[in-house]
Design a protein around this motif. Structure first.
Motif, mmCIF file in Angstrom:
data_model
loop_
_atom_site.group_PDB
_atom_site.id
_atom_site.type_symbol
_atom_site.label_atom_id
_atom_site.label_comp_id
_atom_site.label_asym_id
_atom_site.label_seq_id
_atom_site.Cartn_x
_atom_site.Cartn_y
_atom_site.Cartn_z
ATOM 1 N N ASP A 50 0.858 -1.190 0.000
ATOM 2 C CA ASP A 50 0.000 0.000 0.000
ATOM 3 C C ASP A 50 0.892 1.238 0.000
ATOM 4 O OD1 ASP A 50 -1.721 2.089 0.502
ATOM 5 O OD2 ASP A 50 -2.639 1.203 2.287
ATOM 6 N N ALA A 51 0.864 1.981 -1.102
ATOM 7 C CA ALA A 51 1.716 3.173 -1.209
ATOM 8 C C ALA A 51 1.393 4.188 -0.120
ATOM 9 C CB ALA A 51 1.553 3.804 -2.593
ATOM 10 N N GLY A 52 0.114 4.283 0.264
ATOM 11 C CA GLY A 52 -0.282 5.219 1.314
ATOM 12 C C GLY A 52 0.324 4.852 2.655
ATOM 13 N N ALA A 53 0.352 3.550 2.968
ATOM 14 C CA ALA A 53 0.924 3.095 4.237
ATOM 15 C C ALA A 53 2.422 3.367 4.278
ATOM 16 C CB ALA A 53 0.652 1.606 4.425
ATOM 17 N N LEU A 54 3.104 3.146 3.160
ATOM 18 C CA LEU A 54 4.542 3.421 3.103
ATOM 19 C C LEU A 54 4.818 4.915 3.279
ATOM 20 C CD1 LEU A 54 5.588 1.089 0.137
ATOM 21 C CD2 LEU A 54 6.033 0.725 2.578
ATOM 22 N N GLU A 55 3.980 5.750 2.663
ATOM 23 C CA GLU A 55 4.168 7.196 2.775
ATOM 24 C C GLU A 55 3.924 7.669 4.203
ATOM 25 O OE1 GLU A 55 4.838 11.211 1.865
ATOM 26 O OE2 GLU A 55 5.472 9.305 0.977
ATOM 27 N N ARG A 56 2.921 7.100 4.870
ATOM 28 C CA ARG A 56 2.653 7.489 6.260
ATOM 29 C C ARG A 56 3.804 7.080 7.175
ATOM 30 N NH1 ARG A 56 -2.511 6.020 4.645
ATOM 31 N NH2 ARG A 56 -2.270 3.877 5.427
ATOM 32 N N LEU A 57 4.384 5.911 6.922
ATOM 33 C CA LEU A 57 5.531 5.477 7.724
ATOM 34 C C LEU A 57 6.704 6.433 7.525
ATOM 35 C CD1 LEU A 57 6.831 3.321 9.579
ATOM 36 C CD2 LEU A 57 7.604 2.166 7.500
ATOM 37 N N ARG A 58 6.939 6.816 6.279
ATOM 38 C CA ARG A 58 8.034 7.746 5.990
ATOM 39 C C ARG A 58 7.807 9.079 6.697
ATOM 40 N NH1 ARG A 58 8.947 12.067 3.246
ATOM 41 N NH2 ARG A 58 6.828 12.123 2.387
ATOM 42 N N ARG A 59 6.576 9.621 6.571
ATOM 43 C CA ARG A 59 6.280 10.915 7.198
ATOM 44 C C ARG A 59 6.367 10.827 8.716
ATOM 45 N NH1 ARG A 59 1.848 11.703 3.347
ATOM 46 N NH2 ARG A 59 0.430 11.089 5.017
ATOM 47 N N SER A 60 5.884 9.721 9.272
ATOM 48 C CA SER A 60 5.934 9.541 10.721
ATOM 49 C C SER A 60 7.377 9.551 11.213
ATOM 50 C CB SER A 60 5.254 8.226 11.117
ATOM 51 O OG SER A 60 5.369 7.986 12.503
ATOM 52 N N ALA A 61 8.246 8.822 10.519
ATOM 53 C CA ALA A 61 9.653 8.749 10.921
ATOM 54 C C ALA A 61 10.333 10.107 10.786
ATOM 55 C CB ALA A 61 10.377 7.704 10.077
ATOM 56 N N GLN A 62 10.106 10.775 9.667
ATOM 57 C CA GLN A 62 10.791 12.043 9.423
ATOM 58 C C GLN A 62 10.266 13.154 10.330
ATOM 59 O OE1 GLN A 62 10.395 12.646 5.156
ATOM 60 N NE2 GLN A 62 12.302 11.535 4.755
ATOM 61 N N SER A 63 8.941 13.218 10.533
ATOM 62 C CA SER A 63 8.387 14.283 11.380
ATOM 63 C C SER A 63 8.757 14.070 12.846
ATOM 64 C CB SER A 63 6.864 14.362 11.220
ATOM 65 O OG SER A 63 6.247 13.128 11.553
ATOM 66 N N THR A 64 8.766 12.818 13.307
ATOM 67 C CA THR A 64 9.175 12.551 14.690
ATOM 68 C C THR A 64 10.663 12.825 14.860
ATOM 69 O OG1 THR A 64 7.486 10.819 14.834
ATOM 70 C CG2 THR A 64 9.155 10.864 16.563
ATOM 71 N N GLY A 65 11.442 12.462 13.852
ATOM 72 C CA GLY A 65 12.875 12.710 13.912
ATOM 73 C C GLY A 65 13.220 14.187 13.939
ATOM 74 N N ALA A 66 12.295 15.040 13.460
ATOM 75 C CA ALA A 66 12.536 16.484 13.457
ATOM 76 C C ALA A 66 12.322 17.110 14.829
ATOM 77 C CB ALA A 66 11.616 17.159 12.434
ATOM 78 N N VAL A 67 11.790 16.325 15.767
ATOM 79 C CA VAL A 67 11.476 16.833 17.108
ATOM 80 C C VAL A 67 12.504 16.303 18.102
ATOM 81 C CG1 VAL A 67 9.761 16.892 18.957
ATOM 82 C CG2 VAL A 67 9.018 16.908 16.566
#
Length: 464
Positions: A50-67
């Protein structure tokens, strides 16, 4: 590595399952490269397609990593493609706030405020990084073994709920604006924190229902039951804060994490001051004045050197120490003075004036809506009691009278009754028409809410 373990990405030895959702598992793991324990979120094969699930995982990792904040879990490593999708995070061993509430029941006010303050601090950092958590619930608040809170990784964006329970659970923490179709933002994170704080001290959600539609309808229409009516001993200052965090009117609601954190700090100070008053520090010890003719041990001689203040070798009655002929009249004066003060305190005139710190001024809520009036009175430290009455001249839903009158000085927590117009008196036939119209309106409103709720997207629940 034993036969039950799996090596992921050539470095993570997996262990027991910590939690997860329909599309992913959260596993305890060991990073063999850095020799440390981690929590590993691994997408299942069906989700990796699921491309949407992969994109959410990427965003979750990158946005959390920014904090960078001690109240938000750290992200160490991630990968998101169809062959391998995972996120390695800080592992928190103390369980979730939801598990704690299920096992031990509602928290004491001070403990609940402490956890909420940690969450608010984490949200301040998240919002300062221009990010939104998007999934604040008691399940997303992790607790260390010492009891400190940690927020799970940011949601990474909305996704469809995997089941009815997940959809119903999420609807209960959504702000009215999100249920109305708006995107999650900083204000909706703060609203969800208010829900978590309410649940922490009462053990129940402020908005509930049999299904997702019923829960969403409650959020859109209902004013929560005051926490003090659900749980004994909830301090008014804390209840006031929670009710303002959950006000449906954005104009009176707390919408920023920084303000929420500041007010939680004031609640903490208030609770500490109350505890100090309830358990005052012991007063400094005072020594009684010696009776005439007695000498305390160590004051001019040893205890064994005197018997009732008379030298052991002197039977004439002369004190061992120097003579103090002035001491007797002084002691008499002291005793007489204390007796006078006691008599004055018992029989003298009493000061019936209340301490100014205990008094508040009743605000003017006339011409306000019932909800605005309730919020105004809460902010003033008072309890609003609405009473519906017909009026030929005042618009329906508007306050047109109140008691006590505006400007009156009253004790904090006093009940203020205010009259809310239900419109002019109607005849029987018009009442029937009104009832029919109301029914139609309600049906329409319910239909709209249902439509809104069923199309509301549900971010994944992250359990680490």
């Amino acid at each position: 590595m034993n036969e039950n373990q799996e090596l992921i990405a050539g470095r993570y030895e997996t262990g027991r399952r910590l939690g997860g959702s329909a599309g992913a598992d959260i596993l305890a793991a060991r990073d063999t490269h850095l020799q440390r324990s981690v929590a590993l979120k691994v997408l299942r094969p069906e989700s990796r397609g699921d491309a949407g699930a992969l994109e959410r995982l990427r965003r979750s990792a990158q946005s959390t990593g920014a904090v960078s904040d001690p109240n938000v879990v750290d992200v160490y490593d991630w990968n998101a493609d169809a062959d391998l999708a995972y996120m390695a995070m800080e592992i928190v061993e103390g369980g979730t706030l939801a598990e704690s509430l299920r096992s031990h029941g509602p928290l004491p006010a001070g403990r609940a405020v402490s956890i909420a303050s940690g969450v608010a601090s984490g949200l301040v950092a998240i919002h300062a990084a221009n990010q939104v958590h998007g999934a604040i619930t008691t399940d997303s608040v992790l607790l260390t073994r010492e009891g400190a809170p940690r927020l799970t990784a940011l949601s990474g964006g909305p996704s469809a709920a995997s089941n009815a329970d997940e959809a119903r659970n999420f609807a209960g923490v959504c702000s009215p604006e999100v249920l109305g179709g708006s995107s999650a933002d900083a204000a909706s994170d703060v609203w969800a924190l208010g829900v978590v704080l309410y649940e922490s001290i009462t053990g129940v959600r402020p908005f509930d229902g049999a299904d997702t539609v019923a829960v969403a309808t409650s959020v859109m229409r209902d004013t929560p039951v005051a926490p003090s009516q659900r749980s004994v001993g909830v301090p008014f200052v804390l209840e006031n804060l929670i009710m303002r965090m959950l006000s449906r009117d954005p104009a009176t609601r707390i919408t920023t994490a920084a303000v929420a954190l500041s007010e939680l700090s004031m609640v903490t100070s208030s609770l500490a001051a109350t505890a100090t008053v309830a358990n005052p520090v012991a007063a400094p010890r005072t020594e009684a004045l010696p009776v005439a003719g007695q000498v305390a041990a160590g004051a001019g001689g040893s205890a064994g050197a005197t018997v009732s203040g008379v030298a052991a070798g002197d039977r004439s009655g002369n004190a061992a120490g120097p003579s103090r002929p002035w001491l007797v009249p002084v002691l008499i004066a002291v005793v007489v003075g204390l007796g006078g003060l006691l008599a004055w305190s018992l029989f003298g005139p009493k000061d019936t004036n209340k301490s100014p710190a205990e008094m508040v001024t009743v605000p003017d809520v006339i011409d306000e809506t019932s909800e605005t009036a309730s919020n105004t009175l809460f902010e003033a430290g008072l309890r609003g009691i609405p009473q519906e009455k017909t009026s030929e001249t005042v618009k329906e839903g508007t306050v047109f009278a109140q008691q006590p009158q505006p400007g009156t000085k009253v004790e904090r927590s006093t009940k203020v009754r205010y009259s809310v117009s239900t419109g002019p008196t109607t005849t029987t036939s018009s009442t029937t028409t009104s009832s029919s119209t109301s029914s139609t309106s309600t049906t329409s409103s319910t239909s709209t809410t249902s439509s809104t709720t069923t199309t509301t997207t549900i971010p994944p629940t992250t359990t680490t």
